[in-house]
Write an enzyme that holds these catalytic residues in place. Structure first.
Site, PDB file in Angstrom:
ATOM      1  N   ARG A   1      52.009  47.667  58.422  1.00 33.18           N
ATOM      2  CA  ARG A   1      50.924  48.025  57.505  1.00 33.18           C
ATOM      3  C   ARG A   1      49.589  48.032  58.234  1.00 33.18           C
ATOM      4  NH1 ARG A   1      50.557  44.482  52.402  1.00 33.18           N
ATOM      5  NH2 ARG A   1      48.778  45.875  52.266  1.00 33.18           N
TER       6      ARG A   1
ATOM      7  N   ARG B   1      44.852  38.056  43.728  1.00 33.06           N
ATOM      8  CA  ARG B   1      43.854  39.022  44.198  1.00 33.06           C
ATOM      9  C   ARG B   1      43.082  39.562  42.981  1.00 33.06           C
ATOM     10  NH1 ARG B   1      45.247  40.683  49.392  1.00 33.06           N
ATOM     11  NH2 ARG B   1      43.091  41.358  49.562  1.00 33.06           N
TER      12      ARG B   1
ATOM     13  N   LYS C   1      41.795  50.004  59.897  1.00 30.13           N
ATOM     14  CA  LYS C   1      42.492  50.194  58.611  1.00 30.13           C
ATOM     15  C   LYS C   1      41.531  49.921  57.456  1.00 30.13           C
ATOM     16  CE  LYS C   1      45.039  46.681  57.006  1.00 30.13           C
ATOM     17  NZ  LYS C   1      44.671  46.185  55.661  1.00 30.13           N
ATOM     18  N   ASN C   2      40.765  48.811  57.577  1.00 26.50           N
ATOM     19  CA  ASN C   2      39.941  48.378  56.440  1.00 26.50           C
ATOM     20  C   ASN C   2      38.654  49.165  56.287  1.00 26.50           C
ATOM     21  OD1 ASN C   2      41.950  46.619  55.922  1.00 26.50           O
ATOM     22  ND2 ASN C   2      40.839  44.778  56.546  1.00 26.50           N
TER      23      ASN C   2
ATOM     24  N   ASP D   1      40.855  37.218  58.427  1.00 27.06           N
ATOM     25  CA  ASP D   1      41.960  38.032  58.945  1.00 27.06           C
ATOM     26  C   ASP D   1      42.357  37.631  60.364  1.00 27.06           C
ATOM     27  OD1 ASP D   1      40.961  41.135  57.305  1.00 27.06           O
ATOM     28  OD2 ASP D   1      41.941  39.318  56.583  1.00 27.06           O
TER      29      ASP D   1
ATOM     30  N   CYS E   1      49.544  38.829  45.794  1.00 33.33           N
ATOM     31  CA  CYS E   1      50.322  38.983  47.026  1.00 33.33           C
ATOM     32  C   CYS E   1      50.404  37.597  47.665  1.00 33.33           C
ATOM     33  CB  CYS E   1      49.670  39.996  47.958  1.00 33.33           C
ATOM     34  SG  CYS E   1      48.077  39.472  48.524  1.00 33.33           S
TER      35      CYS E   1
HETATM   36  C1  EPZ Z   1      39.345  42.888  52.117  1.00 34.42           C
HETATM   37  O1  EPZ Z   1      40.136  42.570  50.989  1.00 34.42           O
HETATM   38  C2  EPZ Z   1      40.321  43.205  53.245  1.00 34.42           C
HETATM   39  N1  EPZ Z   1      41.165  44.336  52.868  1.00 34.42           N
HETATM   40  C3  EPZ Z   1      41.190  41.979  53.546  1.00 34.42           C
HETATM   41  O2  EPZ Z   1      41.995  42.304  54.677  1.00 34.42           O
HETATM   42  C4  EPZ Z   1      40.273  40.825  53.932  1.00 34.42           C
HETATM   43  O3  EPZ Z   1      41.064  39.677  54.163  1.00 34.42           O
HETATM   44  C5  EPZ Z   1      39.274  40.561  52.798  1.00 34.42           C
HETATM   45  O4  EPZ Z   1      38.529  41.776  52.506  1.00 34.42           O
HETATM   46  C6  EPZ Z   1      38.265  39.468  53.154  1.00 34.42           C
HETATM   47  O5  EPZ Z   1      37.588  39.838  54.318  1.00 34.42           O
HETATM   48  C7  EPZ Z   1      40.659  45.592  52.958  1.00 34.42           C
HETATM   49  O6  EPZ Z   1      39.512  45.789  53.325  1.00 34.42           O
HETATM   50  C8  EPZ Z   1      41.590  46.713  52.609  1.00 34.42           C
HETATM   51  P1  EPZ Z   1      37.658  40.287  48.909  1.00 34.42           P
HETATM   52  P2  EPZ Z   1      39.416  42.398  49.540  1.00 34.42           P
HETATM   53  O7  EPZ Z   1      37.438  40.980  47.620  1.00 34.42           O
HETATM   54  O8  EPZ Z   1      38.194  43.225  49.472  1.00 34.42           O
HETATM   55  C9  EPZ Z   1      37.870  36.854  45.686  1.00 34.42           C
HETATM   56  C10 EPZ Z   1      43.969  42.523  55.890  1.00 34.42           C
HETATM   57  O9  EPZ Z   1      44.669  41.634  56.389  1.00 34.42           O
HETATM   58  N2  EPZ Z   1      37.596  37.891  44.687  1.00 34.42           N
HETATM   59  O10 EPZ Z   1      36.556  40.318  49.934  1.00 34.42           O
HETATM   60  O11 EPZ Z   1      40.463  42.552  48.516  1.00 34.42           O
HETATM   61  C11 EPZ Z   1      39.219  37.045  46.381  1.00 34.42           C
HETATM   62  O12 EPZ Z   1      40.266  36.471  45.611  1.00 34.42           O
HETATM   63  C12 EPZ Z   1      43.425  42.354  54.488  1.00 34.42           C
HETATM   64  O13 EPZ Z   1      43.623  43.579  56.466  1.00 34.42           O
HETATM   65  C13 EPZ Z   1      37.379  37.523  43.360  1.00 34.42           C
HETATM   66  O14 EPZ Z   1      37.421  36.342  43.021  1.00 34.42           O
HETATM   67  O15 EPZ Z   1      38.986  40.858  49.601  1.00 34.42           O
HETATM   68  C14 EPZ Z   1      39.012  36.317  47.689  1.00 34.42           C
HETATM   69  O16 EPZ Z   1      39.217  34.946  47.493  1.00 34.42           O
HETATM   70  C15 EPZ Z   1      43.990  41.115  53.815  1.00 34.42           C
HETATM   71  N3  EPZ Z   1      37.132  38.483  42.435  1.00 34.42           N
HETATM   72  C16 EPZ Z   1      37.540  36.581  48.005  1.00 34.42           C
HETATM   73  O17 EPZ Z   1      36.922  36.961  46.757  1.00 34.42           O
HETATM   74  C17 EPZ Z   1      37.065  39.813  42.761  1.00 34.42           C
HETATM   75  O18 EPZ Z   1      36.807  40.651  41.876  1.00 34.42           O
HETATM   76  C18 EPZ Z   1      37.298  37.688  49.013  1.00 34.42           C
HETATM   77  O19 EPZ Z   1      38.101  38.783  48.613  1.00 34.42           O
HETATM   78  C19 EPZ Z   1      37.276  40.180  44.115  1.00 34.42           C
HETATM   79  C20 EPZ Z   1      37.534  39.197  45.057  1.00 34.42           C
END
Ligand code: EPZ
Length: 418
Positions: free
Chosen positions: A398, A120, A22-23, A306, A115
């Site tokens: 999902r 996020r 998915k990701n 995850d 969420c």
């Molecule tokens: C991706 O989300 C995945 N989703 C998530 O999987 C996964 O948990 C996450 O990466 C971490 O591995 C998809 O790929 C569709 P991040 P993403 O930006 O990219 C902070 C699932 O269960 N952050 O890597 O949105 C954020 O708050 C889902 O399949 C900022 O502070 O996650 C978090 O604490 C859930 N500012 C950390 O970084 C930003 O601009 C990592 O988030 C962006 C992120």
């Protein structure tokens, strides 16, 4: 609203074929906006998140088909405003921002809502695009990004939690059509980011270093249509591996890449799990009682956030005291109160869950909250005494293709009730 009813007690045995990631599929589908030519993408899982993304692409003007795990997209003429009611439902839709901006010079997208796993933010996404030359403003809950020309430069994408997966994707996609070379420092190294980069390179992009913390993108004039097969879903694979361990069964996950789960596999081995591994399969067994485990979630190649909820379910019924620390989404513990309703003994100290293993869990009606928390509750239901009802199962749909039929084929007693 559907629910899953799981009757615990069966050891799971047999083979399960893992679906496409998915990701990986979600950002790759967004990347099709970068070219007016047709893209063909294989091994796409049939999930509600995927169908949301396809609806967004159609709304933007692309021609889209989806059958037998193959998607075709032809984004010949596109508009640049995304549909609020679709975008707000799925955080991942933010990854259309970079491609839209690079393709048409502007993008209007609603700020993704928070969420249950926590706030996020997208501040690093927006900062990265501004550094490439975009003017970004937010008004009325929307992000407006405009750029007559994007210019390559050095972009640091670190967050206080490490790197950002979709943030790296957005900047990398935008940089493919920028003028000059972009160096992303503190890039995300997840296999899904690497798969996106492979897809973009097949389209004619010039990307190097993907899969490491430093990615170099040399901008090109345009990108062309392409055919690609999405990598397997490592989190789905890990979830079925835990289903095998928690029921003390013998399940083989097929059509997956063991190397995508090295850290998870090593941690499971350290508490007594025994794996037989082939080039694209793994059999998970528990020759004797597992022992407790300490886990800290980190960005790849660390232990995946995850998989955190699923491991909490496993450690709930493993003797000893396990300590799970969540360093990516500190609030990602919606599954704990539900597991405690089933008899688990868990204390939460900040972002650390202290789990005292109990001999068994008892069935209870529980509420799914997010994708991986729902999976954890189904895993707990597989060993709980009695019938566990997991409500709001749309969360699980999902991210897990046909989870009830896949688990039933492994010997689980599980049914979907309208
Ligand atoms: C991706 O989300 C995945 N989703 C998530 O999987 C996964 O948990 C996450 O990466 C971490 O591995 C998809 O790929 C569709 P991040 P993403 O930006 O990219 C902070 C699932 O269960 N952050 O890597 O949105 C954020 O708050 C889902 O399949 C900022 O502070 O996650 C978090 O604490 C859930 N500012 C950390 O970084 C930003 O601009 C990592 O988030 C962006 C992120």
């Amino acid at each position: 609203m559907d629910k899953l009813v799981v009757t615990g007690g069966n050891k799971l045995k047999g083979r399960v074929v893992i679906s496409g990631s998915k990701n990986s599929a979600l950002p790759i589908l967004a990347a099709t906006l970068l070219t007016p030519e047709q893209c063909i993408i294989h091994n796409v899982p049939d999930l509600s998140d995927i169908r949301f993304m396809l609806a967004i692409l159609r709304f933007l003007g692309a021609e889209v088909t989806f059958e037998n795990s193959t998607v075709t997209v032809k984004a010949e003429k596109i508009q640049s405003e995304t549909p609020y009611d679709l975008v707000r439902k799925m955080r991942a839709s933010i990854c259309v921002l970079g491609p839209l901006l690079a393709r048409s010079g502007e993008a209007i997208i609603s700020m993704p809502g928070g969420c249950v796993i926590g706030d996020r933010p997208i501040d690093i996404h927006l900062r990265g695009l501004e550094i490439l030359g975009a003017q970004v403003t937010t008004e009325g809950g929307n992000v407006l990004a405009r750029a007559s020309k994007l210019r390559g430069t050095d972009v640091y994408l670190g967050t206080k939690f490490g790197s950002t997966v979709l943030g790296t994707d957005n900047v990398m996609m935008a940089a493919t059509l920028a003028e000059g070379v972009t160096n992303i420092e503190s890039a995300a190294c997840e296999p899904e980011v690497k798969d996106l980069a492979e897809f973009l390179n097949k389209m004619g992009a010039k990307i190097r270093g993907h899969g490491t913390r430093r990615i170099e993108i040399e901008g090109v004039k345009s990108l062309h249509g392409v055919e690609h097969t999405v990598i397997p879903d490592r989190i789905e694979a890990g979830t079925y591996m835990i289903a095998s361990l928690i029921t003390k069964g013998e399940v083989t996950v097929e059509n997956m890449e063991p190397a995508h789960l090295n850290n998870f596999i090593e941690r499971m081995k350290s508490c007594g799990a025994v794996f037989r591994t082939g080039p694209n399969w793994i059999t998970s067994t528990v020759p004797r009682e597992l022992s407790s485990l300490d886990v800290v979630t980190e960005t790849f190649p660390g232990f995946p956030t995850d998989m955190q909820a699923q491991v909490c379910a496993l450690m709930s019924v493993t003797p000893g005291i396990s300590v799970i620390t969540e360093k990516i989404f500190p609030n990602r513990y919606m599954h704990l109160p539900e597991l405690k309703r089933m008899g688990a003994k868990i204390d939460l100290e900040g972002a650390t869950a202290i789990i005292t293993g109990v001999p068994g869990l008892s069935a209870a009606p529980v509420m799914a909250s997010d994708l991986r928390a729902s999976a954890a509750l189904v895993l707990a239901g597989l060993v709980a005494k009695g019938k566990t009802e997991v409500n709001r199962v749309y969360h699980i749909d999902r991210g897990y293709e046909r989870i009830d039929s896949k688990l039933r084929a492994l010997g689980a007693e599980i049914e979907r009730v309208k």
